[in-house]
Design a protein around this motif. Sequence first.
Motif, PDB file in Angstrom:
ATOM      1  N   LEU A  61       0.833  -1.201   0.000  1.00  0.00           N
ATOM      2  CA  LEU A  61       0.000   0.000   0.000  1.00  0.00           C
ATOM      3  C   LEU A  61       0.868   1.251   0.000  1.00  0.00           C
ATOM      4  O   LEU A  61       0.661   2.169  -0.810  1.00  0.00           O
ATOM      5  N   GLY A  62       1.838   1.283   0.906  1.00  0.00           N
ATOM      6  CA  GLY A  62       2.715   2.453   0.964  1.00  0.00           C
ATOM      7  C   GLY A  62       3.515   2.620  -0.316  1.00  0.00           C
ATOM      8  O   GLY A  62       3.676   3.742  -0.821  1.00  0.00           O
ATOM      9  N   ALA A 109      -0.094  14.737  -1.656  1.00  0.00           N
ATOM     10  CA  ALA A 109      -0.817  14.038  -0.591  1.00  0.00           C
ATOM     11  C   ALA A 109      -0.511  12.537  -0.603  1.00  0.00           C
ATOM     12  O   ALA A 109      -0.319  11.921   0.453  1.00  0.00           O
ATOM     13  N   LEU A 110      -0.437  11.948  -1.790  1.00  0.00           N
ATOM     14  CA  LEU A 110      -0.096  10.533  -1.881  1.00  0.00           C
ATOM     15  C   LEU A 110       1.312  10.276  -1.343  1.00  0.00           C
ATOM     16  O   LEU A 110       1.547   9.287  -0.648  1.00  0.00           O
ATOM     17  N   VAL A 117       2.363   5.668   6.024  1.00  0.00           N
ATOM     18  CA  VAL A 117       1.987   4.247   6.013  1.00  0.00           C
ATOM     19  C   VAL A 117       3.213   3.368   6.231  1.00  0.00           C
ATOM     20  O   VAL A 117       3.206   2.437   7.055  1.00  0.00           O
ATOM     21  N   LEU A 118       4.304   3.665   5.518  1.00  0.00           N
ATOM     22  CA  LEU A 118       5.504   2.844   5.634  1.00  0.00           C
ATOM     23  C   LEU A 118       6.203   3.035   6.974  1.00  0.00           C
ATOM     24  O   LEU A 118       6.756   2.082   7.538  1.00  0.00           O
ATOM     25  N   TRP A 119       6.178   4.232   7.495  1.00  0.00           N
ATOM     26  CA  TRP A 119       6.823   4.499   8.788  1.00  0.00           C
ATOM     27  C   TRP A 119       6.113   3.740   9.900  1.00  0.00           C
ATOM     28  O   TRP A 119       6.727   3.100  10.754  1.00  0.00           O
ATOM     29  N   VAL A 120       4.767   3.803   9.878  1.00  0.00           N
ATOM     30  CA  VAL A 120       3.979   3.173  10.937  1.00  0.00           C
ATOM     31  C   VAL A 120       3.985   1.645  10.799  1.00  0.00           C
ATOM     32  O   VAL A 120       4.125   0.921  11.792  1.00  0.00           O
ATOM     33  N   SER A 121       3.859   1.144   9.567  1.00  0.00           N
ATOM     34  CA  SER A 121       3.690  -0.296   9.379  1.00  0.00           C
ATOM     35  C   SER A 121       5.003  -1.046   9.218  1.00  0.00           C
ATOM     36  O   SER A 121       5.096  -2.227   9.567  1.00  0.00           O
TER      37      SER A 121
END
Length: 311
Positions: A61-62, A109-110, A117-121
């Motif tokens: 997704l990221g 924004a993307l 997304v990548l930092w958190v996941s």
Amino acid sequence: MTATVDAPRARFARKPAELLKAYLGLVKPRVIELLLVTTIPAMLLAERGIPSPVLVLATLLGGTMAAGSANALNCVADADIDQVMKRTRARPLVRHTVSNRHALVFGIALGAGSFLVLWVSANLLAAALAVATILFYVFVYTLVLKRRTAQNIVWGGAAGCMPVVIGWAGVTGGIDWPALVMFGVVFFWTPPHTWSLAMKYKDDYERAGVPMLPVVAEPAAVSRQIVVFTWLMVVWTLLLVPATGWLYAVFAAATGAWFLVLAHRLHAQVKRGVPAKPMRLFHLSNTYLMLVFVALAVDSALGLPVLGWPW
């Protein structure tokens, strides 16, 4: 002075279906297919097995958001080029189904979303690599290299190699030599893939003032370079063998030999002056890359014994 090509005119999209189609056009879903083909096998090799499905999905997704960001920003920067090329005249900014300002905001924004997304996941390294890839693609390739040098796709294509490194970093938190080898495989694959397309659409690139190699060099020189980079690509795939099992080794050697035959055949046709079919090589290059990385994914998922170094 570049000539213009009459592009289909359309009002700004208003209906949800029209908007969805327009914004999907900005992210170029077919280009993002490369992300899916290479990222998952890279993660499987990093794990030498099957990593967490949540991590895989979040990384995809990221990564998809990052690639979509780069593509949307590329559409904004290349709107003038897209308007004069027949191959790109149906893109959203040319048809005016989306405004340049909205496309710019959408792309930014993307990119920001992909970082989060990548930092958190996954981890900060994977997130930072994704942002670096976006910046490189937009500012180095699109705004500098693409319009100034016939080597544009050679060095600018490095952005398309980053999904394997991001996938590896997402699993391991670092960058090791197999990730760099996979980077090299895609790096050397990109010129034969892109130049075969550019041979077909040479007039389009010339009209837009983009110095792709087929525009500035004789056909035989282009096909010769395709052969050179194909050899480099095939050799590079074999450098990954010590980190894999027999399944990958067999497929890398077999598909590499197949692609070499196709590249040499194209060069022979060009040298003889007979009608060549560069688009055949272009389409089959996608199949080749898919087969190599699918073999890598299966080999890694099965956890086959690693062949290791021969000494």
